[in-house]
Design an enzyme around this catalytic site. Structure first.
Site, PDB file in Angstrom:
ATOM      1  N   GLU A 186       0.711  -1.064  -0.319  1.00  0.00           N
ATOM      2  CA  GLU A 186       0.012   0.083  -0.027  1.00  0.00           C
ATOM      3  C   GLU A 186       1.105   1.107  -0.168  1.00  0.00           C
ATOM      4  O   GLU A 186      -0.192   2.867   0.116  1.00  0.00           O
ATOM      5  CB  GLU A 186      -0.921   0.106   1.346  1.00  0.00           C
ATOM      6  CG  GLU A 186      -2.186  -1.520   0.966  1.00  0.00           C
ATOM      7  CD  GLU A 186      -3.183  -1.254   2.256  1.00  0.00           C
ATOM      8  OE1 GLU A 186      -2.593  -1.043   3.177  1.00  0.00           O
ATOM      9  OE2 GLU A 186      -4.126  -1.310   2.746  1.00  0.00           O
ATOM     10  N   LYS A 220       5.578  -2.076   0.890  1.00  0.00           N
ATOM     11  CA  LYS A 220       5.379  -2.483   2.500  1.00  0.00           C
ATOM     12  C   LYS A 220       5.092  -3.729   3.412  1.00  0.00           C
ATOM     13  O   LYS A 220       5.529  -4.155   3.788  1.00  0.00           O
ATOM     14  CB  LYS A 220       3.875  -2.201   2.471  1.00  0.00           C
ATOM     15  CG  LYS A 220       2.988  -1.173   4.134  1.00  0.00           C
ATOM     16  CD  LYS A 220       1.499  -0.991   3.888  1.00  0.00           C
ATOM     17  CE  LYS A 220       1.001  -0.877   4.963  1.00  0.00           C
ATOM     18  NZ  LYS A 220      -0.344  -0.200   5.116  1.00  0.00           N
ATOM     19  N   GLN A 221       4.783  -4.609   3.018  1.00  0.00           N
ATOM     20  CA  GLN A 221       4.440  -6.301   2.452  1.00  0.00           C
ATOM     21  C   GLN A 221       4.569  -7.114   1.873  1.00  0.00           C
ATOM     22  O   GLN A 221       4.878  -6.736   0.722  1.00  0.00           O
ATOM     23  CB  GLN A 221       2.579  -5.531   3.681  1.00  0.00           C
ATOM     24  CG  GLN A 221       2.092  -5.732   2.769  1.00  0.00           C
ATOM     25  CD  GLN A 221       0.033  -5.889   3.419  1.00  0.00           C
ATOM     26  OE1 GLN A 221      -0.358  -6.600   3.847  1.00  0.00           O
ATOM     27  NE2 GLN A 221      -0.177  -4.854   3.307  1.00  0.00           N
TER      28      GLN A 221
END
Lengths: 767, 767
Positions: free
Chosen positions: A487, A600-601
């Protein structure tokens, strides 16, 4: 502060620190899926968050807010006025303080000695939310006078409807009063969704020279109890509470009048039972849960075993197993964070646990998505698409999108920032489809498959068909302007995760259609009529092979999106060494981070994990080594994926490091990160790391795969799961793994290291 | 706790006690008539009530609530985090604690030493609400490190919109952000009345190694300041705040955009001025007030002088002198009690002070009632009457009745109790008329008289005409089923106060009509057209002499109502000796009290006081002696009336006892009674006791009367008043009283002991 000790079933806070109220409120939250309650103390502190939620009771406070789970009137509240002084742990001297959550039976206890001027008392608090009676809560307080002089005690205890969701009041104050001279009742209603609530409270005090006086204020009703605590004497206060609402499916008559009567009758009936009796009754229900596929980890670190207990406890506290109109919130029922809304977290992180362990609960969770088709149609239409586009955030199934449109103002410009996820974080639709497909594959639930799953699978493919954008220059169908799982990157084109999963969704629908036309033409016809499949399928068939799937570079790296790989790379080591990503954002703002290869991930890596059969081992390895150093793990969904993928890739040492970090997201000593509630996805992730990561279980393209690999620190892992009606237990050791099937049902086929096995009763596979 | 000391201009709390937060919050409330704010501490405590109100910004939270003044987002809030520990007076050791309100300049200060582990700090807080700038608030904090080791400080300071009115949230969260990198702004809106608010905050920190970070949460925006406090060093924090709303009459453009700009420009402009400068500016405005007819009491008890300062301070804090669309709430702007609503308290208790001291403010207060005619028509119509029936509780002038219909549930039955005052406590209409008549008589305001007062006087008489009920058996017009000032008695017939004041209202209208027809036929014609006076006056003339006026018994007692004197009498001595009436209600419930000769507050006696010319001295004496022992004074409006009436009756010793009790209602050591706000009527009563009671001033049937009588304890009383444009000072001693007229205006006629005097310049009247 450290919340774990050599106890496999307990979270404990030793010593009171008012800076960290939110931590224990969240990680020691109580609940039963119908309700969830932060473990705020009986007495009050300025920075506490006294939240209790009833699943599914969404309400919108005002037009410019989105619906959220209302924080219901607080029933745990008790003030203790000792010799005229209001008790607080911030006054006087506190010793032997311990607050404990028993994960096995869901009981919260708190005890301490309190000295104030000449007074010395011992307090013992116990409470639980009944798992046997969904509407029922109990609290039991003992106060002992440790000194040689008598003490006067006043207790104020009742229900306080002055609480809010951080200032937003969802309830219109209803009637309140004392019933049968004995029970407090309060009947507020949500101001927009018009859900009636009935709160009922009964007290039983055992004390000397007891007198009482009722008191009512705005949104409040409570009893004052006055009694003496003789030298070395003690007193007990039992408080029993219930909540009913007009959306309760277990009620025949949901009128306020009837609910009031039901609650009073229950209170009266239960007077025959002691606190202990009621706790036992609840404990028995917990026991049934624990007996279902217990996981036993023999590890150098007891925290590993504790973590799985912690995770399973909270998964059951937060999951509304009683009603398929409800789903799991991203913070469960343990905080105001994310407003009780359901995200892709359910399908990708929590649903697998239920698929494999409690298929009846999993069924409710996927049924919620079936009931959500209307909302998904609404969302697709409002965005100019066809079919079912699932909301990024979901509340009531038919609501459609409930992501807030505007976030907090930008600190510098003073302008509100737009939250784009509700518009362009579109992978949630294929995530839901993936979850549904996993559910039917794991459970073999034929009825759900035929009645509901197929429809979702086609309707989502229909959405993707309308979503694809033809690029005449490349002759490919692209998906532009999205947010992927990473994100940090808003408005990207051809996010790999989104495109691959959309492609999978379409591909699957096409093959399913072929299959159904032959095997189940009736079902196909019904869905064809409903969804216009003939036209849709022609369209999808024409597009499917031209859907743009980001291809690996010559170094074997799958680009996260069209521009990611061209962005600047910086060394994140120094930020990753610290916990949290505050450091990064002290040096760079979001816009700058957007222009760098910082993730982010798990994004590409999540794709490689979920669709492992689509990518060769070598490519996974390269991508892991490329992306992980660029990932901040600034989402509780990231670490568990990395733990599993690295285990798959044989990097067990690295994997175990991820595991330890991941299991500590809530349970560990991070004093602020759970304030808004525990991380539901992370808890599902703990189970996945153990059963999928080290237990090696996976459901890949309709086939069961079992390839365990234990980390160095573990000597043995025992786990179990349900698979298409069969119950299987697996014991993994350094030598290999043994499978046992519980009953005389069907044989189970599975794959392990590319070999196909058939499990009849028991089977040992050597490493 | 004792809040008064040998200081004629100060209320002081010595020592902190968290049980009594409400006391000092209320009695030390700050304000300027535009806004009022409870003096809640910067740091937070569980039982505080952080209320700030902007006059006139009424809002209704939900359909089942009535409109009330919303508690606006809190700007005084500051958290102090010292070496990581949140500061609270309940932690560590506090010494030299003092919280003081300077009545002369409206500054609140608080200081103390705080020791916690190795830390020892001195805190000094100062704040004021500017009387010179209605929108403006200032706060100034100094922290000194008293120890030899440095300390790390974090301060969180901003605006918190999570506050509510005891749980009811009136605001929809608006935008918020940082403007010009410097000023915090937040722009919420009331959810039903749609009033926009703009809150602006600027900080100036003077400290070592200062760094800062902004933070935003739901309904909150604040700055974090981090700095060092070296050994023996100090730091200062200045916080400047403003509030603008879209009903502000002093704004040209009430758009949010414009208000934001106005607030920022003001903040920027005021950077040239120090806290001291701004305080001085405000102090000057206070000084102007204090110089207007100062009252000097030479008494054995300094509290008498302090009380008049206390009363005048609060009367000006609470009175919206800036806008005639607003009036005074029964708790001023100092608490949520009575929701900011206006009662008869204004006309009977507070208006006299303004009539005689600040006629320009009095004019606004009576204009509010003129603007309220529409609302009064609405109420009359809805009850089936004609003319103007004023609401028992009033909010916006045109709203009509806003008394809540349902109160808390009866504790025993669990059923909501109906609040009857809004329906049948009808004397408020003649109270308003009485106030208007007093205003025009005292001020001689011809324009108001002709433009507005006459209309009110006729329109209320018209109401009474329609309200009267003919009793054919007695051939009298009666007023049945009412509540009089004695609210213990609901649904009584022919309450003496109600019937006599209604009769007065009608009588006065009839004589006024006769007068106007001759002297001002144009005015009469206009009002005749508007109100249909020809018909109304014929009707009133036919009824006026048959309005039933309860006649004295042969013992000379005027019956409070038709049945009062037939009820049981009990000895109230034991209840009256204690403060408060809790004792009575422990022994009897309201129904039982209703059946006994027990009176809540001056009822017949109030009539005898307000209309002294209608009743002979002997009758007043007998009624005083009959009713007072039966009166619980369970209303803050009762004691001052008794003090004045007993002074009139020559019972000066008794009177002074009432006076002392009355002046202590808020200022005295009753730790809970001011929690919901101070008692506005009681404060007006303090001024009346001094000027009307002991100064002997009265406006009776259009004639000024001055008959001072000092209590034994007073040697001298100096007071002043405005009378029809003339400014008069009176010095009362044991020997007599001297009057001085300030300028060369008109001579003033007045009556004293039945003799008529004319005051040209100065005059001494011997006792």
């Amino acid at each position: 502060m450290n919340y774990v000790k050599e106890n496999l079933w307990q979270i404990e806070e030793v010593g009171f620190d008012s800076r960290y109220l939110g931590k224990s409120e969240s990680i020691m939250a109580l609940g039963n899926g119908y309700m969830g309650s932060r473990s705020a103390t009986e007495e009050r502190y300025p920075n506490e968050r006294r939240d209790t939620f009833i699943a599914g009771t969404f309400n919108r406070f005002a037009e410019n807010e989105v619906s959220e789970l209302p924080n219901i009137p607080d029933m745990w509240w008790m003030d203790f006025i000792i010799n005229g002084e209001t008790f607080s742990l911030e006054k006087g001297k506190v010793s032997n303080f311990s607050k404990r959550l028993n994960l096995k039976n869901g009981e919260l206890t708190r005890e301490f000695d309190w000295e104030f001027s000449t007074i010395k008392l011992h307090f013992n608090f116990r409470r639980f939310v009944s798992k046997a009676r969904l509407h029922y809560l109990s609290s039991y307080v003992t106060i002992e006078n440790l000194s040689d002089i008598p003490v006067e005690v006043q207790i104020r205890s009742g229900v306080d409807g002055q609480v809010t969701n951080s200032g937003s009041q969802h309830f219109v104050e209803g009637e309140k009063g004392l019933v049968n001279q004995k029970y407090i009742q309060m009947m507020p209603q949500t101001n927009q969704s018009n859900i009636d609530f009935v709160f009922t409270i009964g007290h039983q005090i055992n004390a000397q020279n007891l007198s009482q006086r009722i008191e009512m204020g705005r949104r409040r009703i409570f009893m004052n109890y006055f009694f003496d605590l003789p030298e070395k004497g003690s007193a007990t206060i039992e408080k029993r509470m219930s909540v009913y609402t007009s959306i309760d499916k277990d009620l025949m008559d949901r009128s306020v009048k009837s609910m009031r009567q039901v609650a009073i009758s229950e209170m009266e009936a239960l007077e025959l039972f002691s606190y202990e009796n009621l706790l036992k009754e609840s404990e028995k229900k917990w026991q049934e849960m624990w007996e279902k596929h217990p996981i036993v980890i023999e590890s150098e670190n007891f925290e590993d075993q504790l973590a799985i207990h912690f995770a399973k406890y909270h998964l059951h506290v937060m999951t509304p197993a009683h009603d398929e109109n409800m789903n799991i919130g991203a913070k469960g029922l343990s905080g105001e964070g994310y407003k009780g809304h359901t995200f892709w977290d359910t399908e990708i992180f929590m649903l697998p646990y239920f698929n494999f362990t409690h298929p009846e609960i999993a069924k409710n969770l996927v049924t919620y998505r079936y009931l959500g088709l209307d909302g998904a149609h609404k969302k697709a239409r409002s965005n100019g698409y066809e079919g079912a586009q699932y909301p990024w955030e979901a509340a009531n199934p038919s609501d459609g999108e409930v992501t807030p449109v505007w976030g907090a103002a930008d600190i510098l410009t003073g302008q509100s920032t737009k939250i784009w996820s509700g518009f362009i974080e579109q992978h949630v639709t294929s995530d839901v489809t993936f979850g549904v497909k996993q559910y039917i594959d794991v459970t073999g639930d034929k009825e759900f498959t035929e009645q509901k799953a197929y429809e979702i699978l086609f309707d989502t493919a229909k959405f993707w068909g309308s979503r694809l954008e033809y690029n005449p220059e490349t002759n490919y169908y692209e998906i532009k302007d999205v947010i992927g799982p990473d994100e940090y990157k808003e408005h990207v084109n051809n996010n790999a995760y989104t495109n691959y999963t959309a492609h999978w969704n379409v591909t699957y629908a096409l093959s399913l259609a072929e299959k159904l036309k032959k095997s189940n033409p009736d079902i196909f016809d019904r869905l064809n009529k409903k969804l216009g499949l003939d036209r849709v399928l022609i369209d999808l068939a024409a597009k499917v092979d031209r859907i743009f799937l980001p291809q690996p570079t010559k170094e074997g790296i799958i680009p996260e999106d069209d521009t990611y790989l061209s962005k600047k790379i910086i060394d994140l080591t120094k930020y990753k060494e610290k916990d949290g990503v505050d450091g990064l954002f002290h040096d760079y703002n979001l816009e700058q981070v957007n222009d760098m290869q910082i993730t982010k991930q798990a994004d590409v890596l999540l794709l490689l994990y979920l669709f492992e059969d689509l990518f060769p081992h070598e490519m996974k390895l390269k991508n892991f080594e490329y992306y992980e150093p660029k990932t901040t793990h600034d989402s509780s969904l990231s670490l568990s994926t990395h733990a599993i993928l690295s285990a798959d890739l044989g990097k067990l040492t690295e994997s175990y490091e991820f595991f330890k970090k991941a299991r500590n997201i809530d349970m560990g000593p991070f004093m602020k990160s759970s304030d808004d509630g525990i991380h539901a996805g992370s808890l599902g992730g703990i189970w996945q790391m153990v059963v999928f990561g080290y237990g090696g279980v996976r459901m890949i393209d309709g086939k069961l795969r079992i390839e365990p690999h234990l980390p160095q620190e573990w000597s043995k892992l025992t786990y179990g799961f349900d698979y298409q009606g069969e119950s299987i237990t697996v014991v993994v050791t350094k030598e290999g793994f043994e499978l046992t099937k519980a009953n005389n049902g069907n044989n189970v086929s599975f794959i392990s290291k590319e070999k196909i096995y058939t499990l009849e009763n028991t089977l040992f596979i050597k490493k």
